[in-house]
Design a protein around this motif. Structure first.
Motif, PDB file in Angstrom:
ATOM      1  N   MET A 124      20.302-123.766 -32.871  1.00 18.88           N
ATOM      2  CA  MET A 124      19.573-123.838 -31.781  1.00 18.88           C
ATOM      3  C   MET A 124      17.996-123.520 -32.300  1.00 18.88           C
ATOM      4  O   MET A 124      17.806-122.013 -32.754  1.00 18.88           O
ATOM      5  CB  MET A 124      20.006-122.310 -31.005  1.00 18.88           C
ATOM      6  CG  MET A 124      21.674-122.600 -30.632  1.00 18.88           C
ATOM      7  SD  MET A 124      22.222-123.591 -29.341  1.00 18.88           S
ATOM      8  CE  MET A 124      21.071-122.516 -27.860  1.00 18.88           C
TER       9      MET A 124
ATOM     10  N   ARG B 259      14.874-119.028 -28.455  1.00 18.84           N
ATOM     11  CA  ARG B 259      13.638-118.713 -27.183  1.00 18.84           C
ATOM     12  C   ARG B 259      12.743-117.800 -27.119  1.00 18.84           C
ATOM     13  O   ARG B 259      12.900-117.107 -28.249  1.00 18.84           O
ATOM     14  CB  ARG B 259      15.600-118.250 -26.861  1.00 18.84           C
ATOM     15  CG  ARG B 259      16.740-119.171 -26.361  1.00 18.84           C
ATOM     16  CD  ARG B 259      18.014-118.750 -25.455  1.00 18.84           C
ATOM     17  NE  ARG B 259      18.429-119.789 -25.231  1.00 18.84           N
ATOM     18  CZ  ARG B 259      18.856-120.577 -24.744  1.00 18.84           C
ATOM     19  NH1 ARG B 259      18.238-120.188 -23.288  1.00 18.84           N
ATOM     20  NH2 ARG B 259      19.879-121.694 -24.289  1.00 18.84           N
ATOM     21  N   ARG B 260      12.183-117.819 -25.938  1.00 19.37           N
ATOM     22  CA  ARG B 260      11.175-116.493 -26.050  1.00 19.37           C
ATOM     23  C   ARG B 260      11.370-115.245 -25.643  1.00 19.37           C
ATOM     24  O   ARG B 260      10.446-114.698 -26.289  1.00 19.37           O
ATOM     25  CB  ARG B 260      10.524-117.420 -24.859  1.00 19.37           C
ATOM     26  CG  ARG B 260       9.749-118.644 -24.320  1.00 19.37           C
ATOM     27  CD  ARG B 260       9.017-119.263 -23.174  1.00 19.37           C
ATOM     28  NE  ARG B 260       8.536-118.202 -22.419  1.00 19.37           N
ATOM     29  CZ  ARG B 260       7.874-118.157 -21.651  1.00 19.37           C
ATOM     30  NH1 ARG B 260       7.818-119.416 -21.107  1.00 19.37           N
ATOM     31  NH2 ARG B 260       6.869-117.572 -21.352  1.00 19.37           N
TER      32      ARG B 260
ATOM     33  N   HIS C 278      13.559-114.091 -27.756  1.00 17.45           N
ATOM     34  CA  HIS C 278      13.410-113.645 -29.427  1.00 17.45           C
ATOM     35  C   HIS C 278      12.283-113.494 -30.147  1.00 17.45           C
ATOM     36  O   HIS C 278      11.764-112.831 -31.178  1.00 17.45           O
ATOM     37  CB  HIS C 278      14.618-115.087 -30.272  1.00 17.45           C
ATOM     38  CG  HIS C 278      14.979-114.763 -31.515  1.00 17.45           C
ATOM     39  ND1 HIS C 278      13.675-114.879 -32.321  1.00 17.45           N
ATOM     40  CD2 HIS C 278      15.787-114.212 -32.175  1.00 17.45           C
ATOM     41  CE1 HIS C 278      14.474-115.227 -33.853  1.00 17.45           C
ATOM     42  NE2 HIS C 278      15.526-114.592 -33.053  1.00 17.45           N
TER      43      HIS C 278
ATOM     44  N   SER D  25      20.676-113.370 -32.920  1.00 15.89           N
ATOM     45  CA  SER D  25      20.643-114.301 -32.261  1.00 15.89           C
ATOM     46  C   SER D  25      21.041-114.608 -31.103  1.00 15.89           C
ATOM     47  O   SER D  25      22.747-113.997 -31.387  1.00 15.89           O
ATOM     48  CB  SER D  25      20.833-115.843 -33.519  1.00 15.89           C
ATOM     49  OG  SER D  25      21.191-117.023 -32.949  1.00 15.89           O
ATOM     50  N   ARG D  26      21.189-115.112 -30.367  1.00 13.12           N
ATOM     51  CA  ARG D  26      22.319-115.038 -28.992  1.00 13.12           C
ATOM     52  C   ARG D  26      23.655-116.135 -29.644  1.00 13.12           C
ATOM     53  O   ARG D  26      24.274-116.003 -28.732  1.00 13.12           O
ATOM     54  CB  ARG D  26      22.042-115.610 -27.775  1.00 13.12           C
ATOM     55  CG  ARG D  26      22.572-115.358 -26.930  1.00 13.12           C
ATOM     56  CD  ARG D  26      21.789-115.153 -25.347  1.00 13.12           C
ATOM     57  NE  ARG D  26      20.830-116.531 -24.598  1.00 13.12           N
ATOM     58  CZ  ARG D  26      19.920-116.857 -23.512  1.00 13.12           C
ATOM     59  NH1 ARG D  26      19.941-115.668 -22.539  1.00 13.12           N
ATOM     60  NH2 ARG D  26      19.426-117.654 -23.715  1.00 13.12           N
ATOM     61  N   SER D  27      23.310-116.892 -29.893  1.00 14.24           N
ATOM     62  CA  SER D  27      23.923-117.818 -29.838  1.00 14.24           C
ATOM     63  C   SER D  27      25.206-117.576 -31.691  1.00 14.24           C
ATOM     64  O   SER D  27      26.109-118.148 -31.467  1.00 14.24           O
ATOM     65  CB  SER D  27      24.028-119.387 -29.861  1.00 14.24           C
ATOM     66  OG  SER D  27      22.830-119.764 -31.675  1.00 14.24           O
TER      67      SER D  27
ATOM     68  N   TYR E 189      17.575-110.938 -24.134  1.00 20.02           N
ATOM     69  CA  TYR E 189      18.823-111.584 -23.015  1.00 20.02           C
ATOM     70  C   TYR E 189      18.632-112.043 -22.029  1.00 20.02           C
ATOM     71  O   TYR E 189      19.395-111.002 -21.472  1.00 20.02           O
ATOM     72  CB  TYR E 189      19.546-112.401 -24.491  1.00 20.02           C
ATOM     73  CG  TYR E 189      18.785-113.476 -26.013  1.00 20.02           C
ATOM     74  CD1 TYR E 189      17.898-112.900 -25.994  1.00 20.02           C
ATOM     75  CD2 TYR E 189      19.997-111.913 -26.725  1.00 20.02           C
ATOM     76  CE1 TYR E 189      16.994-113.803 -27.693  1.00 20.02           C
ATOM     77  CE2 TYR E 189      19.723-112.897 -27.873  1.00 20.02           C
ATOM     78  CZ  TYR E 189      17.820-113.144 -27.962  1.00 20.02           C
ATOM     79  OH  TYR E 189      18.284-113.741 -29.819  1.00 20.02           O
TER      80      TYR E 189
END
Length: 201
Positions: free
Chosen positions: A51, A54-55, A57, A125-127, A200
């Motif tokens: 991944m 994202r912004r 992060h 990380s979100r993922s 997030y």
């Protein structure tokens, strides 16, 4: 995120002298140019975060870097980006989101020596938050990074780990200080605000 197996707790089993570690380093040289995402070599093997950050992060990493640089001495930098930090004898190569390091220790070629870092900072990380909360929490004391801070935009919380000490499972951080977004947080010798850091969605 995918993981290629290593040799388990491999800091002792997977060293720079082992064919296994050399083959992983060679594979990463090829993959870095052809496959998107970020690759790291951990005590468990190769980790591939597929991944793109994202912004929130990247914004958090930039804000933490900037806030630290406002209070740190000019001899230090809160660096974001490459290169990796690598403990080749221990078979671990990581890339922190923010590295507090001296300008002098940034000079030269190749990966940074992790023992020259004052602190490593990760934005969870979100993922794959376990890479930050479990894998790096294990690996960073193994390679001698004295302070490790995690900011977690999923929950608006974080923690700072310090005081490496010996345990039956190898070096680990002895001290953990949790914080909530909105509070001040101390990383090594410097205190910064966590106000207005993004979450997030």
């Amino acid at each position: 995120m995918t993981r290629a197996p290593g040799h388990g707790r491999g800091a002792s089993a997977m060293t720079i002298d082992s064919p296994h570690y050399r083959s992983m380093r060679a594979a990463l040289k090829v993959l870095d140019d052809t496959v998107s995402g970020k690759f790291e070599i951990t005590a468990d093997g190769i980790v591939h975060d597929m991944m793109a950050p994202r912004r929130p992060h990247e914004f958090t990493a930039a804000q933490v870097s900037r806030r630290l640089e406002r209070v740190m001495p000019d001899s230090l930098v809160a660096h974001t980006g490459e290169p990796d930090v690598e403990d080749a004898p221990g078979g671990i190569m990581r890339r922190p989101d923010v590295m507090v390091i001296s300008w002098t220790d940034m000079e030269g070629d190749g990966s940074f020596d992790p023992r020259t870092l004052v602190a490593a900072i990760e934005i969870a990380s979100r993922s794959n938050p376990d890479n930050d909360w479990v894998g790096k929490l294990r690996d960073y004391p193994l390679i001698g990074i004295p302070v490790y801070a995690i900011f977690d935009p999923r929950t608006g919380t974080g923690a700072v780990f310090s005081d490496i000490h010996a345990t039956p499972d190898g070096p680990r951080y002895a001290t953990r200080k949790d914080f909530v977004y909105g509070e001040d947080v101390t990383i090594a010798d410097w205190t910064i605000s966590t106000e207005d850091l993004p979450r997030y969605p």
